[in-house]
Scaffold this active site. Structure first.
Site, PDB file in Angstrom:
ATOM      1  N   SER A   1       0.848  -1.252  -0.030  1.00  0.00           N
ATOM      2  CA  SER A   1      -0.050   0.055  -0.014  1.00  0.00           C
ATOM      3  C   SER A   1       0.913   1.182   0.056  1.00  0.00           C
ATOM      4  O   SER A   1       2.104   1.221   0.481  1.00  0.00           O
ATOM      5  CB  SER A   1      -0.824  -0.053   1.159  1.00  0.00           C
ATOM      6  OG  SER A   1      -1.383   1.406   1.325  1.00  0.00           O
TER       7      SER A   1
ATOM      8  N   TYR B   1      -0.939  -0.299  10.291  1.00  0.00           N
ATOM      9  CA  TYR B   1      -1.203  -0.956   9.029  1.00  0.00           C
ATOM     10  C   TYR B   1      -0.010  -0.503   7.962  1.00  0.00           C
ATOM     11  O   TYR B   1       0.747  -1.224   7.344  1.00  0.00           O
ATOM     12  CB  TYR B   1      -2.509  -0.519   8.370  1.00  0.00           C
ATOM     13  CG  TYR B   1      -2.566  -1.027   6.980  1.00  0.00           C
ATOM     14  CD1 TYR B   1      -3.086  -2.193   6.520  1.00  0.00           C
ATOM     15  CD2 TYR B   1      -2.645   0.130   5.987  1.00  0.00           C
ATOM     16  CE1 TYR B   1      -3.315  -2.524   5.344  1.00  0.00           C
ATOM     17  CE2 TYR B   1      -3.004  -0.206   4.620  1.00  0.00           C
ATOM     18  CZ  TYR B   1      -3.352  -1.476   4.167  1.00  0.00           C
ATOM     19  OH  TYR B   1      -3.743  -1.800   3.048  1.00  0.00           O
TER      20      TYR B   1
HETATM   21  P1  NAP Z   1     -11.024  -6.805   1.364  1.00  0.00           P
HETATM   22  O1  NAP Z   1     -12.001  -6.436   0.562  1.00  0.00           O
HETATM   23  O2  NAP Z   1     -11.096  -6.456   2.995  1.00  0.00           O
HETATM   24  O3  NAP Z   1     -10.680  -8.268   1.413  1.00  0.00           O
HETATM   25  C1  NAP Z   1      -9.729  -8.856   1.941  1.00  0.00           C
HETATM   26  C2  NAP Z   1      -9.620 -10.298   1.737  1.00  0.00           C
HETATM   27  O4  NAP Z   1      -8.594 -10.814   2.456  1.00  0.00           O
HETATM   28  C3  NAP Z   1     -10.860 -11.402   1.936  1.00  0.00           C
HETATM   29  O5  NAP Z   1     -10.926 -12.006   0.962  1.00  0.00           O
HETATM   30  C4  NAP Z   1     -10.702 -11.836   3.163  1.00  0.00           C
HETATM   31  O6  NAP Z   1     -10.992 -13.282   3.365  1.00  0.00           O
HETATM   32  C5  NAP Z   1      -9.122 -12.118   3.267  1.00  0.00           C
HETATM   33  N1  NAP Z   1      -8.441 -12.396   4.351  1.00  0.00           N
HETATM   34  C6  NAP Z   1      -8.339 -11.565   5.657  1.00  0.00           C
HETATM   35  N2  NAP Z   1      -7.618 -12.157   6.574  1.00  0.00           N
HETATM   36  C7  NAP Z   1      -7.077 -13.248   5.946  1.00  0.00           C
HETATM   37  C8  NAP Z   1      -6.269 -14.371   6.610  1.00  0.00           C
HETATM   38  N3  NAP Z   1      -6.015 -14.090   7.684  1.00  0.00           N
HETATM   39  N4  NAP Z   1      -6.140 -15.343   5.889  1.00  0.00           N
HETATM   40  C9  NAP Z   1      -6.642 -15.374   4.565  1.00  0.00           C
HETATM   41  N5  NAP Z   1      -7.474 -14.432   3.979  1.00  0.00           N
HETATM   42  C10 NAP Z   1      -7.897 -13.448   4.681  1.00  0.00           C
HETATM   43  O7  NAP Z   1      -9.566  -6.164   1.101  1.00  0.00           O
HETATM   44  P2  NAP Z   1      -8.879  -5.281  -0.405  1.00  0.00           P
HETATM   45  O8  NAP Z   1      -9.127  -3.662  -0.365  1.00  0.00           O
HETATM   46  O9  NAP Z   1      -9.372  -6.222  -1.744  1.00  0.00           O
HETATM   47  O10 NAP Z   1      -7.216  -5.772  -0.175  1.00  0.00           O
HETATM   48  C11 NAP Z   1      -6.603  -6.498  -0.718  1.00  0.00           C
HETATM   49  C12 NAP Z   1      -5.386  -6.109  -0.509  1.00  0.00           C
HETATM   50  O11 NAP Z   1      -4.837  -4.822  -1.209  1.00  0.00           O
HETATM   51  C13 NAP Z   1      -4.746  -6.058   0.942  1.00  0.00           C
HETATM   52  O12 NAP Z   1      -3.505  -6.617   1.170  1.00  0.00           O
HETATM   53  C14 NAP Z   1      -4.762  -4.516   1.389  1.00  0.00           C
HETATM   54  O13 NAP Z   1      -3.980  -4.037   2.569  1.00  0.00           O
HETATM   55  C15 NAP Z   1      -4.428  -3.932   0.032  1.00  0.00           C
HETATM   56  N6  NAP Z   1      -4.584  -2.501  -0.200  1.00  0.00           N
HETATM   57  C16 NAP Z   1      -6.031  -2.388  -0.352  1.00  0.00           C
HETATM   58  C17 NAP Z   1      -6.215  -0.879  -0.720  1.00  0.00           C
HETATM   59  C18 NAP Z   1      -7.437  -0.376  -0.911  1.00  0.00           C
HETATM   60  O14 NAP Z   1      -7.812   0.913  -0.938  1.00  0.00           O
HETATM   61  N7  NAP Z   1      -8.687  -1.154  -1.064  1.00  0.00           N
HETATM   62  C19 NAP Z   1      -5.309   0.083  -0.767  1.00  0.00           C
HETATM   63  C20 NAP Z   1      -4.043  -0.555  -0.549  1.00  0.00           C
HETATM   64  C21 NAP Z   1      -3.638  -1.748  -0.325  1.00  0.00           C
HETATM   65  P3  NAP Z   1     -12.848 -13.025   4.115  1.00  0.00           P
HETATM   66  O15 NAP Z   1     -13.487 -12.488   3.449  1.00  0.00           O
HETATM   67  O16 NAP Z   1     -13.059 -14.721   3.906  1.00  0.00           O
HETATM   68  O17 NAP Z   1     -12.546 -12.936   5.606  1.00  0.00           O
END
Ligand code: NAP
Length: 249
Positions: free
Chosen positions: A144, A158
């Site tokens: 991120s 984070y």
């Molecule tokens: P999200 O919509 O909250 O989805 C998170 C996913 O991670 C879900 O599929 C969840 O599974 C899974 N998860 C959580 N804890 C886990 C664990 N211990 N083991 C296995 N799976 C786990 O998140 P997202 O926004 O798509 O983010 C994806 C990645 O991008 C993350 O690393 C996040 O930090 C990064 N990121 C996101 C943004 C943004 O703005 N969205 C920005 C920068 C970086 P369940 O639903 O089954 O619990």
């Protein structure tokens, strides 16, 4: 030739789910990993299969060694040898200032974003690295922009976890560069997923989107395109890189 196999942690929704859909369209057999949302993970698998792709859903907490071993074994058994890993699973913890942060939130944030990425990379390397008789492959770590901004007043825990992930990315890439494994990261800006509500501020996306140079948040598929490209042979001389996918940030 059989389609190569990929494991994408946290691909039941958000950026992981978009990456799973795109990887399947590009010919990968996909291990769709999730922590708790079984229904969402099965829906992603059903979509992939409906388009003619191959996928299975596997529950596993990326921060537990036993779960990770079971994930890798099951995916290899049902889909074939794993050639790629996306360390996408991430949790933001609750938004708070550092002095108000609970120890449990701090530990969980580091466990999922950092320890989980280490454990999955270890499982992958023991199977795919040429050092261990594997055929090589590629890892993408999902980081991120917070690693650089520090996310003061909100998500310093984070941001620190993602900074650790980027150091891991760079070091591991050099460590395995001659073992047939490339390791890269994407540094994501603001994306339209549920993560903001999970952090305790559902309006965060709207508020920050207008401040982005491109004036909008990214769509999950725009992150997926960069991730899948880094995994592909088109990125064959790229390793140890962190690619900003952040609308100008
Ligand atoms: P999200 O919509 O909250 O989805 C998170 C996913 O991670 C879900 O599929 C969840 O599974 C899974 N998860 C959580 N804890 C886990 C664990 N211990 N083991 C296995 N799976 C786990 O998140 P997202 O926004 O798509 O983010 C994806 C990645 O991008 C993350 O690393 C996040 O930090 C990064 N990121 C996101 C943004 C943004 O703005 N969205 C920005 C920068 C970086 P369940 O639903 O089954 O619990």
């Amino acid at each position: 030739m059989a389609s190569p196999t990929i494991i994408i942690t946290g691909s039941s929704r958000g950026i992981g789910a978009a990456t799973a859909r795109l990887a399947a369209r590009r010919g990968w057999s996909v291990g769709v990993n999730y922590a708790s949302n079984q229904e969402a993970a099965h829906a992603v698998v059903a979509e992939i299969r409906a388009e003619g792709g191959r996928a299975i859903a596997v529950q596993a907490d990326n921060s537990r060694h036993g779960d990770v071993e079971r994930l890798f074994d099951q995916v290899a058994e049902e889909l074939g040898p794993v050639r790629a890993l996306v360390n996408n699973a991430g949790v933001p913890g609750r938004i708070s200032r550092v002095e108000q942060l609970s120890e449990a939130t701090l530990r969980r944030t580091l466990e999922v974003n950092v320890v989980g990425a280490f454990l999955c990379a270890q499982a992958f390397l023991r199977r795919a690295s040429t050092r261990h008789g594997g055929a090589g492959g590629a890892i993408v770590n999902v980081s991120s922009m917070a690693a650089r901004s520090g996310s003061p007043g909100e998500l310093v825990h984070y941001a620190a976890a993602k900074a650790a992930l980027e150091a891991f990315n760079y070091g591991l890439a050099a460590e395995v560069a001659q073992e047939g494994v490339r390791v890269n990261a994407v540094s994501l800006g603001l994306f339209a997923t549920e993560i903001h509500a999970t952090a305790g501020d559902a309006d965060r996306l709207q508020r920050y989107a207008a401040r982005m140079p491109m004036g909008r948040a990214g769509e999950p598929m725009e992150a997926a395109q960069a991730i899948v490209w880094l995994l592909s042979d088109e990125a064959s001389y790229i390793t140890g890189a962190t690619l900003p996918v952040a609308g100008g940030r």
